[in-house]
Write a protein that holds these residues in place. Structure first.
Motif, PDB file in Angstrom:
ATOM      1  N   LYS A  20      -1.073   5.865   5.415  1.00 21.77           N
ATOM      2  CA  LYS A  20      -0.335   4.665   4.485  1.00 21.77           C
ATOM      3  C   LYS A  20       1.212   5.035   4.613  1.00 21.77           C
ATOM      4  O   LYS A  20       1.624   6.078   4.783  1.00 21.77           O
ATOM      5  N   GLU A  61      -3.138  11.286  -3.524  1.00 22.91           N
ATOM      6  CA  GLU A  61      -3.898  11.058  -2.428  1.00 22.91           C
ATOM      7  C   GLU A  61      -3.756  12.546  -1.470  1.00 22.91           C
ATOM      8  O   GLU A  61      -4.672  12.551  -0.408  1.00 22.91           O
ATOM      9  N   SER A 104       3.284   9.664 -11.030  1.00 21.94           N
ATOM     10  CA  SER A 104       2.229  10.240 -11.027  1.00 21.94           C
ATOM     11  C   SER A 104       2.541  11.384  -9.984  1.00 21.94           C
ATOM     12  O   SER A 104       1.870  12.683 -10.148  1.00 21.94           O
ATOM     13  N   THR A 149      -2.434  10.326   5.204  1.00 21.43           N
ATOM     14  CA  THR A 149      -3.198   9.131   4.423  1.00 21.43           C
ATOM     15  C   THR A 149      -3.367   7.918   5.044  1.00 21.43           C
ATOM     16  O   THR A 149      -3.778   7.071   4.639  1.00 21.43           O
ATOM     17  N   ALA A 156       1.152  10.582  -4.010  1.00 22.87           N
ATOM     18  CA  ALA A 156       0.519   9.957  -5.133  1.00 22.87           C
ATOM     19  C   ALA A 156       0.652   8.494  -5.296  1.00 22.87           C
ATOM     20  O   ALA A 156       1.418   7.939  -4.310  1.00 22.87           O
ATOM     21  N   ARG A 157       0.175   7.672  -5.834  1.00 19.95           N
ATOM     22  CA  ARG A 157      -0.052   6.318  -5.835  1.00 19.95           C
ATOM     23  C   ARG A 157       1.173   5.506  -6.538  1.00 19.95           C
ATOM     24  O   ARG A 157       1.407   4.346  -6.087  1.00 19.95           O
ATOM     25  N   ASP A 158       1.699   6.413  -7.263  1.00 20.04           N
ATOM     26  CA  ASP A 158       3.113   5.922  -7.939  1.00 20.04           C
ATOM     27  C   ASP A 158       3.986   6.855  -8.132  1.00 20.04           C
ATOM     28  O   ASP A 158       3.792   8.092  -8.204  1.00 20.04           O
ATOM     29  N   LEU A 170       2.894   4.349  -0.829  1.00 21.43           N
ATOM     30  CA  LEU A 170       2.328   5.856  -1.766  1.00 21.43           C
ATOM     31  C   LEU A 170       3.792   6.270  -2.004  1.00 21.43           C
ATOM     32  O   LEU A 170       4.789   6.102  -1.338  1.00 21.43           O
ATOM     33  N   HIS A 171       3.783   7.351  -2.918  1.00 23.79           N
ATOM     34  CA  HIS A 171       5.083   7.768  -3.346  1.00 23.79           C
ATOM     35  C   HIS A 171       5.023   9.315  -3.291  1.00 23.79           C
ATOM     36  O   HIS A 171       4.253   9.973  -3.698  1.00 23.79           O
ATOM     37  N   GLY A 176       0.814  -1.370  -0.120  1.00 20.22           N
ATOM     38  CA  GLY A 176       0.115  -0.085   0.104  1.00 20.22           C
ATOM     39  C   GLY A 176       0.742   1.311  -0.099  1.00 20.22           C
ATOM     40  O   GLY A 176       0.362   2.413   0.312  1.00 20.22           O
ATOM     41  N   MET A 221      -4.719  10.067  -9.459  1.00 22.54           N
ATOM     42  CA  MET A 221      -3.718   9.206  -8.707  1.00 22.54           C
ATOM     43  C   MET A 221      -3.066   9.785  -7.173  1.00 22.54           C
ATOM     44  O   MET A 221      -2.234   9.287  -6.521  1.00 22.54           O
TER      45      MET A 221
END
Lengths: 793, 161
Positions: A273, A68, A117, A271, A112-114, A39-40, A37, A66
């Motif tokens: 995460k 968060e 992004s 987040t 973001a999720r990657d 994030l970046h 899970g 993408m």
């Protein structure tokens, strides 16, 4: 078999335990870690060096499918996190709220999720800046008309940070006033950057249920970071775990806490995460701890026959936009006051003024041993300038003035107590290795043919292994190191230390230290480091302090185990403890050495039903904290041979002879590797590496296409020699070695190039001595003096 | 887009963004983290791996360009548990410290020895000159490569006698 003999078996060029994983591509660097899970993060940075922030619009970025979270300075301010303490009693903006103060400063953070992004979303953030005039010249920063960079401080001090001095001004001035010869020289030690091959990064994971924060981070000082995170975030320290896994080189770059690390923490808080942030190369070069940027005026006084009497230095220290320098709190110029060097002086005095400019913060980084490198450069250039002025041979002048072995321990005119040394022996060894007289003859012959060969010397003394707690702390944390040694029932040992290896081979060297003290094989000792949950508190790896402080702690804790083992052995052998002596890796009955017990047998017996007597509860484990009584003082003599093409200004380094004395060598193979690295650093710093800026404050060294690092074709095969003068106060007589060559070698390179250019009448040129700089130095003198005519081009 | 490539003898098929860099495919998607990323600009060589028979800097190669081709990374250098002589040489000669540049250095060294089994010191330095090591000053890397060359020459001789 006496103990020294046994120690010799454990010490030596043992292959490294670390290598197995790296050779197979199985190391674990921060960016290698992927959590479920995760994030970046990506950082938006200022394109301007000085500007007021009028607005930050993140709406479009936040709307990216993408993304968060988007974090701004104002959002951090609501959490009391917009500013963070530096390691030098200053504050630094985590994300800018009022102004940006250097190009590359942190303005907003996207989660973001990657990876891609996060970068895309940075493009969607719109920041309105009102440009402000910049201060790029340290010499002009104190001009009353200069724009004030740190108006947030409101202290009315303009761009001044500190004034610091050492030595006796009146005594020094008096010596200068009556000296036969005085030479002065302006010297720039230019801004450089350690540029470890792995950039900085972190993964923050805040567990919402347990409230525990785990942060995997490129940290040279995991315990200090844990305490700082607790102070900054308000999270309780026992709920924070800092893990510094495999680190791809540090060299001082990974001592501070950077805004990206805190943003990753806040991103994880927001987040729920894990959030990873890893900077790219330009971010590393433009925003993380730079090094040097010392603008110095040196003066040296001597008698007509070359007895050096005194040195004076006046320095403007450019610290960039925030004072993020890392050094013991009472020493804002680090150990620059060791600029008295290796010579027997009557007096010395230095003044250092720290200033803010619109450049990246930092100041003490890059294997400088807390500014010893600037000090060595100053004194060693000044000695060569004096030699030229007197018409003396630089080797003879040094030999004449070096401290003599009987003068140690020696208190230098600025107050440092050098613990031990045999300087003439080291210089003689280097001169012999080089074939100095033959080189001078070759040089003279070459000059007849228009060939410009240079022979440059430097003799350095470092003070490393900070440091005594009563003198040295960072943010109130004294620079002492813990060590925790557990002995398993089968006699295998686990040593936990607070310092962190970034390639220095602690897993091997520290195992050798413990093995030597306990009569074990280094293979029987596992070294744990880099995880605050598994290691005792200590201040970390920088300033060549690992062997000097944590290495000492390892020896001391092993001796505690040995003392405890003596009691158990006495119970096993049914003799009094006083009747035992440690010999050949075992406790032996005096006068009956066959009656002996080694650590493995003793460890098992300690866990048995044997009546252990008083003083042992049931195992051999021990802990300690080592507070060093003084710095250790490694030294060395370096000789650099260069060939200079006077037509192009190109310098090639033909030979580099380095004789280092770091006291007792635990693993000579690793010591040599440290010296190899530092010599390459010296060549890079002296000839290639430069972080410069244009008049608007744009960084001109922001990629490895512009910031030139030496490669295998610029660096020659070094020729190493060694002398061994044990430190009298270190438990095993060792001294630090990690930075010696970086500290000592730049002066040798510059002295060599200036020596090559002597026929042209060139007296000095500032680093880096690029072809253009060398060519300009020749032309400038040729146009004004009657030296050898510069080549036509 | 979909690409299929063979990495260290294993075939992988992935749907990727056309802009994905090969280094990120290898590290982030295939989780082979022995290859590192260091500079973005093809200067440091931490990302060197083999594309077919040639060492490339995978931070400036698109993953799409590897479609239908073979990749070898450091994870594919050893033959099972037996280290390649280059790996052995790096260990014996202290050719690595932090280990970050090591995979790229070893893959270039392997290529050099495959094409030039008896390189001089200058040949070795030239071959490695597109890559940066910040720890070793290169000396022990050069010795490590030379050790591997000597080892392989001795092996060859043993095989032929």
């Amino acid at each position: 078999m006496n103990h020294d003999h046994f120690r010799q078996q454990a010490y030596g060029p043992a292959a490294r335990k670390e290598d197995a994983r790296f050779l197979r591509g199985k190391g674990t660097f921060v960016d290698d870690i992927a959590l479920p899970g995760m994030l970046h993060g990506a950082m938006l940075r200022s394109p301007l060096a000085h500007a007021r922030i009028l607005s930050v619009d993140t709406a479009a970025a936040a709307a990216h499918p993408m993304v968060e979270a988007v974090i701004t300075g104002d959002m951090l301010a609501e959490r009391g996190l917009a500013w963070m303490p530096t390691l030098s009693a200053d504050v630094q903006a985590v994300l800018a709220t009022d102004k940006v103060r250097f190009q590359g400063q942190e303005v907003a953070f996207v989660v973001a999720r990657d990876r891609y992004s996060a970068r895309d979303a940075l493009e969607l953030i719109s920041v309105d800046y009102e440009p402000l005039p910049v201060v790029m010249d340290a010499g002009l920063a104190l001009d009353p008309a200069a724009p004030v960079i740190r108006d947030d401080l409101g202290n009315g001090r303009g761009n001044a940070i500190f004034d610091w001095s050492a030595g006796d001004k009146a005594a020094t001035d008096a010596v200068f006033a009556s000296a036969d010869v005085v030479v002065s020289q302006e010297l720039l030690y230019p801004r450089s950057h350690p540029a470890p091959l792995e950039t900085c990064g972190a993964i923050a994971d805040l567990d919402e249920i347990t409230g525990r924060l785990t942060i995997w981070c490129t940290s040279q000082a995991p315990h200090a970071h844990r305490t700082m995170y607790a102070m900054m975030t308000g999270l309780p320290e026992h709920k924070i775990r800092v893990v510094s896994p495999d680190i791809g080189g540090g060299f001082g770059n990974k001592v501070p806490i950077y805004p990206g690390y805190l943003c990753a923490i806040v991103g994880s808080m927001m987040t729920g995460k894990p959030v990873k942030w890893v900077e790219d190369r330009s971010e590393n070069l433009m925003s993380t701890s730079f090094a040097r940027d010392y603008h110095m005026r040196g003066e040296i006084a001597s008698t007509a026959d070359g007895q050096i009497l005194a040195v004076r230095a006046k320095v403007i220290a450019d610290h960039g936009a925030f004072n993020g320098a890392a050094q013991p709190a009472k020493f804002p110029a680090g150990f620059f006051h060791i600029f008295t060097g290796s010579y027997d002086l009557k007096a010395a005095y230095c003044e250092v003024t720290g200033v803010y400019t619109n450049k990246a913060p930092g100041g003490v980084a890059y294997s400088c041993s807390f500014r010893v490198t600037e000090a060595v450069y100053l004194i060693e250039r000044m000695v060569d300038r004096l030699a030229a002025e007197l018409g003396s041979d630089p080797a003879e002048l040094r030999m004449k003035n070096l401290l003599r072995p009987e003068q140690f321990p020696y208190t230098c005119p600025t107050g440092l107590e050098y613990d031990s040394g045999d300087y003439p022996r080291a210089l003689r060894t280097a001169l012999d290795l080089a074939g100095y007289d033959a080189l001078r003859a070759e040089q003279a012959a070459g000059r007849q043919r228009g060939e410009y060969m240079g022979i440059g010397l430097s003799f350095f003394t470092e003070g490393v292994g900070a440091g005594p707690k009563h003198q040295m702390d960072i943010l109130g944390l004294g620079l002492a190191d813990g060590a925790d040694l557990r002995i398993h029932p089968t006699g295998k040992a686990v040593l936990a230390v607070s310092c962190q290896t970034q390639g220095q081979g602690h897993e091997t060297t520290f195992a050798q230290i413990v093995a030597a003290e306990l009569g074990l094989s280094p293979d029987d000792v596992e070294v744990v480091h880099g995880d605050t949950d598994r290691t005792p508190f200590g201040l970390g790896t920088y300033g060549s302090r690992s062997t000097a402080v944590s290495g000492a702690a390892a020896a001391v804790v092993a001796r505690k185990v040995r003392d405890r083992a003596r009691l158990v052995a006495a119970a096993m052998l049914e003799v009094a403890a006083d009747d035992l002596e440690w010999s050949g890796g075992a406790w032996r009955v005096k006068g009956d050495p066959e009656q002996a017990r080694g650590i493995a047998e003793i460890a098992m017996a300690a866990h048995s039903g044997l009546d252990l007597g008083t003083g042992v509860e049931g195992h051999l484990d021990a802990i300690t904290v080592y507070n060093p009584p003084n710095l250790t003082f490694p030294f060395g003599a370096y000789i650099c041979v260069t060939d200079v093409d006077a037509g192009t200004g190109q310098v090639s380094v033909r030979r580099f002879i380095a004789v280092d004395d770091c006291g007792v060598r635990i693993n000579p193979m690793i010591v040599a590797g440290q010296v190899h690295r530092g010599l390459a650093d010296g060549i890079g710093i002296a000839l290639m590496q430069n972080i410069t800026f244009d008049a608007e404050g744009n960084c001109l060294g922001g990629s490895l296409m512009d910031y030139l690092l030496p490669t295998s074709v610029e660096v020659p095969s070094p020729e190493l020699g060694a002398t061994v003068t044990p430190s009298p106060h270190h438990p095993i007589g060792a001294k630090g070695i990690g930075e010696s060559a970086t500290v000592g070698s730049p002066a040798a390179v510059v002295n060599s190039v200036i020596d090559a250019l002597a026929p042209f009448g060139v007296k000095h040129a500032d680093m880096p001595l690029t072809p253009a700089a060398v060519w300009c130095a020749i032309q400038a003198v040729a146009n004004t003096t009657k030296g050898v005519k510069a080549p036509d081009v | 887009m979909r690409i299929t490539l063979t990495v260290n003898g294993t075939e992988y098929s992935r749907i990727i963004e056309p802009r994905l860099l090969l280094i990120h495919l290898i590290r982030d998607e295939l989780r082979l983290t022995g290859s590192h990323w260091g500079c973005d600009t093809s200067n440091c060589g931490a990302c060197v791996l083999w594309l077919d028979e040639t060492p490339v800097k995978s931070c400036t190669v698109l993953a799409a360009m590897a479609d239908g081709r073979r990749v070898m990374t450091v994870e594919g250098l050893a033959a099972g548990t037996r280290l390649d002589p280059v790996q052995e040489g790096f260990a014996r000669c202290h050719g690595l410290q932090c280990g970050f540049c090591t995979p790229g250095m070893m893959l270039t060294a392997r290529w050099l020895l495959d094409h030039h089994p008896d390189p001089s010191e200058a040949d070795i330095r030239e071959a490695l000159s597109g890559q940066v090591c910040r720890c070793t000053g290169y000396e022990n890397i050069v010795r490590a490569v030379r050790w591997a060359a000597d080892y392989e020459a001795a092996q060859d001789q043993a095989d032929h006698s």
